[in-house]
Design an enzyme around this catalytic site. Sequence first.
Site, short mmCIF file in Angstrom:
data_model
loop_
_atom_site.label_atom_id
_atom_site.label_comp_id
_atom_site.label_asym_id
_atom_site.label_seq_id
_atom_site.Cartn_x
_atom_site.Cartn_y
_atom_site.Cartn_z
CD1 TRP A 141 0.55 -0.64 2.96
CD2 TRP A 141 -1.45 0.09 3.80
NE1 TRP A 141 0.67 -0.68 4.44
CE2 TRP A 141 -0.62 -0.20 4.98
CE3 TRP A 141 -2.61 0.61 3.97
CZ2 TRP A 141 -0.93 0.00 6.26
CZ3 TRP A 141 -3.04 0.77 5.26
CH2 TRP A 141 -1.96 0.53 6.51
CG ASP A 201 -11.97 23.18 -11.48
OD1 ASP A 201 -11.08 22.65 -10.97
OD2 ASP A 201 -11.89 24.04 -12.36
CG HIS A 213 -10.94 26.34 -7.61
ND1 HIS A 213 -9.81 26.31 -6.92
CD2 HIS A 213 -10.75 26.42 -9.09
CE1 HIS A 213 -8.96 26.44 -7.89
NE2 HIS A 213 -9.14 26.40 -9.12
#
Length: 247
Positions: free
Chosen positions: A51, A65, A69
């Site tokens: 991992w 987005d 933002h």
Amino acid sequence: MSGGTIEVVDLTAPLAASTPILQLPPPFANTINFGLEEISRYDDRGPGWYWNNIHTGEHTGTHFDAPVHWVTGRDGDDVARVPVRRLVAPAVVIDVTDRVAADPDFLLEIEHVRAWEAEHGPLPAGGWLLLRTGWDARANDQEAILNADETGPHTPGVSVACAKWLAEEAPIIGIGVETVGTDAGAAHSFEPAFPCHAYLLGADKYGLTQLRNLDRLPPAGAVVIAPPLPIVGGSGSPIRVLALVER
Ligand code: 23J
Ligand code: MN
């Protein structure tokens, strides 16, 4: 799905350290490249398992987005608050590859969208406008995708008037592009700067970036599944974008 008439098209760029990212000029701060940090790999740190920790910006690679933002959407949704109902949506593709080949600074105008609508029908209510520019051919090359010279980056996008119209008049939920951001390379000098971000995110709409395989979608009729990670307070998120296309 089981009948084989629905094709699943992956619109996502692979996410690796080499995945291109946006490069803002000084004095602005920039996002980081994607990175993997190994925790264990069937070794003394973890004999039976492999991992990693991931290091990434929210706006690294193919990403979403959220309204928050941009300063115009500062009171809007972060990625965790975006209603999932809006994230499975119809999508149309406007292909401007020829124009972009002749002019890397090509800007989508309202009249281009109107001409597309005359041929294919209205923009989808609650759906995506995906802008096919051919820029995905540069997706594996940081320099080519930014296409910068001493005057700055030269990449296609949307005009100020068209961004305002898409935000305020068009029924879409957002725009998707093949470039590193929804705005054109020259959009830092537009008035307002970065109009796609400013107008669309300010109108509770969204952006999708660094898409590929848009050439495998019909002009209209695909359904796009584009759910960002529910990063609490996040302004964006790397994303896997899938399109369902009836064959
Ligand atoms: C921050 C500032 C300017 C831009 C962007 C981010 C993006 O394109 C983005 O990834 O949202 S243009
Ligand atoms: Mn972004």
